[in-house]
Design a protein around this motif. Structure first.
Motif, PDB file in Angstrom:
ATOM      1  N   ALA A  80       0.821  -1.213   0.000  1.00  0.00           N
ATOM      2  CA  ALA A  80       0.000   0.000   0.000  1.00  0.00           C
ATOM      3  C   ALA A  80       0.852   1.259   0.000  1.00  0.00           C
ATOM      4  CB  ALA A  80      -0.925   0.000   1.205  1.00  0.00           C
ATOM      5  N   ARG A  81       2.130   1.131   0.279  1.00  0.00           N
ATOM      6  CA  ARG A  81       3.029   2.294   0.314  1.00  0.00           C
ATOM      7  C   ARG A  81       4.008   2.318  -0.854  1.00  0.00           C
ATOM      8  NH1 ARG A  81       4.260   3.359   6.615  1.00  0.00           N
ATOM      9  NH2 ARG A  81       2.086   3.403   7.252  1.00  0.00           N
ATOM     10  N   LYS A  82       3.714   1.558  -1.872  1.00  0.00           N
ATOM     11  CA  LYS A  82       4.540   1.533  -3.079  1.00  0.00           C
ATOM     12  C   LYS A  82       3.651   1.806  -4.283  1.00  0.00           C
ATOM     13  CE  LYS A  82       7.915  -1.659  -1.227  1.00  0.00           C
ATOM     14  NZ  LYS A  82       8.760  -2.807  -1.456  1.00  0.00           N
ATOM     15  N   GLY A  83       4.196   2.528  -5.229  1.00  0.00           N
ATOM     16  CA  GLY A  83       3.440   2.858  -6.427  1.00  0.00           C
ATOM     17  C   GLY A  83       3.874   2.009  -7.612  1.00  0.00           C
ATOM     18  N   LEU A  84       2.975   1.860  -8.566  1.00  0.00           N
ATOM     19  CA  LEU A  84       3.258   1.119  -9.790  1.00  0.00           C
ATOM     20  C   LEU A  84       2.807   1.953 -10.975  1.00  0.00           C
ATOM     21  CD1 LEU A  84       3.990  -1.401 -11.503  1.00  0.00           C
ATOM     22  CD2 LEU A  84       1.681  -2.257 -11.013  1.00  0.00           C
ATOM     23  N   ILE A  85       3.722   2.181 -11.897  1.00  0.00           N
ATOM     24  CA  ILE A  85       3.390   2.857 -13.144  1.00  0.00           C
ATOM     25  C   ILE A  85       3.617   1.848 -14.257  1.00  0.00           C
ATOM     26  CG2 ILE A  85       3.938   4.734 -14.705  1.00  0.00           C
ATOM     27  CD1 ILE A  85       5.089   6.216 -12.237  1.00  0.00           C
ATOM     28  N   VAL A  86       2.567   1.550 -14.998  1.00  0.00           N
ATOM     29  CA  VAL A  86       2.655   0.628 -16.121  1.00  0.00           C
ATOM     30  C   VAL A  86       2.824   1.473 -17.374  1.00  0.00           C
ATOM     31  CG1 VAL A  86       1.481  -1.162 -17.432  1.00  0.00           C
ATOM     32  CG2 VAL A  86       1.228  -1.083 -14.946  1.00  0.00           C
ATOM     33  N   TYR A  87       3.918   1.243 -18.080  1.00  0.00           N
ATOM     34  CA  TYR A  87       4.210   1.989 -19.302  1.00  0.00           C
ATOM     35  C   TYR A  87       3.963   1.076 -20.493  1.00  0.00           C
ATOM     36  CZ  TYR A  87       6.905   4.729 -22.694  1.00  0.00           C
ATOM     37  OH  TYR A  87       7.320   5.454 -23.791  1.00  0.00           O
ATOM     38  N   ALA A  88       2.971   1.413 -21.283  1.00  0.00           N
ATOM     39  CA  ALA A  88       2.614   0.653 -22.481  1.00  0.00           C
ATOM     40  C   ALA A  88       2.575   1.622 -23.656  1.00  0.00           C
ATOM     41  CB  ALA A  88       1.270  -0.040 -22.288  1.00  0.00           C
ATOM     42  N   PRO A  89       3.750   1.915 -24.246  1.00  0.00           N
ATOM     43  CA  PRO A  89       3.780   2.911 -25.315  1.00  0.00           C
ATOM     44  C   PRO A  89       2.947   2.483 -26.513  1.00  0.00           C
ATOM     45  CG  PRO A  89       5.883   1.764 -25.204  1.00  0.00           C
ATOM     46  CD  PRO A  89       5.063   1.297 -24.047  1.00  0.00           C
ATOM     47  N   PHE A  90       2.271   3.453 -27.093  1.00  0.00           N
ATOM     48  CA  PHE A  90       1.433   3.201 -28.254  1.00  0.00           C
ATOM     49  C   PHE A  90       2.251   2.514 -29.327  1.00  0.00           C
ATOM     50  CE2 PHE A  90      -0.717   4.404 -32.172  1.00  0.00           C
ATOM     51  CZ  PHE A  90      -2.002   4.025 -31.865  1.00  0.00           C
ATOM     52  N   PRO A  91       1.816   1.472 -29.937  1.00  0.00           N
ATOM     53  CA  PRO A  91       0.484   0.890 -30.027  1.00  0.00           C
ATOM     54  C   PRO A  91       0.233  -0.273 -29.068  1.00  0.00           C
ATOM     55  CG  PRO A  91       1.812  -0.054 -31.740  1.00  0.00           C
ATOM     56  CD  PRO A  91       2.696   0.898 -30.976  1.00  0.00           C
ATOM     57  N   ILE A  92       1.130  -0.506 -28.095  1.00  0.00           N
ATOM     58  CA  ILE A  92       0.928  -1.590 -27.132  1.00  0.00           C
ATOM     59  C   ILE A  92      -0.317  -1.296 -26.307  1.00  0.00           C
ATOM     60  CG2 ILE A  92       1.906  -2.765 -25.120  1.00  0.00           C
ATOM     61  CD1 ILE A  92       4.684  -2.012 -26.218  1.00  0.00           C
ATOM     62  N   GLN A  93      -1.136  -2.313 -26.101  1.00  0.00           N
ATOM     63  CA  GLN A  93      -2.343  -2.144 -25.288  1.00  0.00           C
ATOM     64  C   GLN A  93      -2.363  -3.180 -24.172  1.00  0.00           C
ATOM     65  OE1 GLN A  93      -5.944  -2.063 -27.523  1.00  0.00           O
ATOM     66  NE2 GLN A  93      -5.295  -0.346 -28.784  1.00  0.00           N
ATOM     67  N   VAL A  94      -2.890  -2.770 -23.047  1.00  0.00           N
ATOM     68  CA  VAL A  94      -3.063  -3.682 -21.920  1.00  0.00           C
ATOM     69  C   VAL A  94      -4.424  -4.350 -22.101  1.00  0.00           C
ATOM     70  CG1 VAL A  94      -3.256  -3.866 -19.422  1.00  0.00           C
ATOM     71  CG2 VAL A  94      -1.652  -2.234 -20.428  1.00  0.00           C
ATOM     72  N   PRO A  95      -4.457  -5.673 -22.165  1.00  0.00           N
ATOM     73  CA  PRO A  95      -5.731  -6.362 -22.366  1.00  0.00           C
ATOM     74  C   PRO A  95      -6.645  -6.226 -21.145  1.00  0.00           C
ATOM     75  CG  PRO A  95      -3.982  -7.947 -21.984  1.00  0.00           C
ATOM     76  CD  PRO A  95      -3.331  -6.597 -22.072  1.00  0.00           C
ATOM     77  N   PRO A  96      -7.938  -6.473 -21.340  1.00  0.00           N
ATOM     78  CA  PRO A  96      -8.892  -6.351 -20.222  1.00  0.00           C
ATOM     79  C   PRO A  96      -8.514  -7.169 -18.988  1.00  0.00           C
ATOM     80  CG  PRO A  96     -10.076  -6.545 -22.286  1.00  0.00           C
ATOM     81  CD  PRO A  96      -8.617  -6.770 -22.598  1.00  0.00           C
ATOM     82  N   ALA A  97      -7.954  -8.341 -19.174  1.00  0.00           N
ATOM     83  CA  ALA A  97      -7.567  -9.170 -18.017  1.00  0.00           C
ATOM     84  C   ALA A  97      -6.495  -8.452 -17.192  1.00  0.00           C
ATOM     85  CB  ALA A  97      -7.059 -10.528 -18.482  1.00  0.00           C
TER      86      ALA A  97
END
Length: 133
Positions: A80-97
């Motif tokens: 809860a005290r750590k952050g997460l940044i997900v970098y998915a540069p275009f055209p990469i997409q994160v799927p719904p799952a």
């Protein structure tokens, strides 16, 4: 007064970068060039076996295409005290799952532009700093 001092000494935050070597070097160069963070505080994690090295890091930056299959292992290390940044540069997409997994955690953001990544890292570092108090 430098922004890093006004924002609570964010320059001392340790940042784990989950990416293969090529992407790690690109991200380290981009993030380090801002002078908001010390390049020595970036931790390279380029294989699943290295994930334990993120334990003492405050913020995780994950290059989606390189670690999408290991998202559960990364999320298990996030507190809860750590952050997460997900970098998915275009055209990469994160799927719904993947999105469904990410939406259950606080201090998680998704970005697809490098400039936005820098802004999100700054905002995350400030938020994490105050979450620890």
């Amino acid at each position: 007064i430098p922004v890093s001092i006004r924002a609570g000494r964010i320059r001392h935050n340790r940042v784990a970068i989950f990416a293969d070597s090529n992407h790690y070097n690109e991200l380290k160069s981009s993030l380090g060039s801002t002078k908001l963070f010390r390049e020595a505080n970036f931790v390279e994690i380029n294989t699943t076996g290295d994930i334990a090295a993120c334990e003492d890091c405050d913020v995780f930056v994950m290059y989606w295409a390189d670690f999408e299959n290991d998202i559960d292992a990364i999320l298990s290390r996030k507190t809860a005290r750590k952050g997460l940044i997900v970098y998915a540069p275009f055209p990469i997409q994160v799927p719904p799952a993947g999105m469904n997994k990410l939406k259950n955690y606080n201090f998680v953001t998704l970005t697809n532009f490098r400039g936005r990544l820098i802004t999100d890292l700054l905002a995350m570092a400030i938020a994490i700093r105050y979450a620890k108090k």
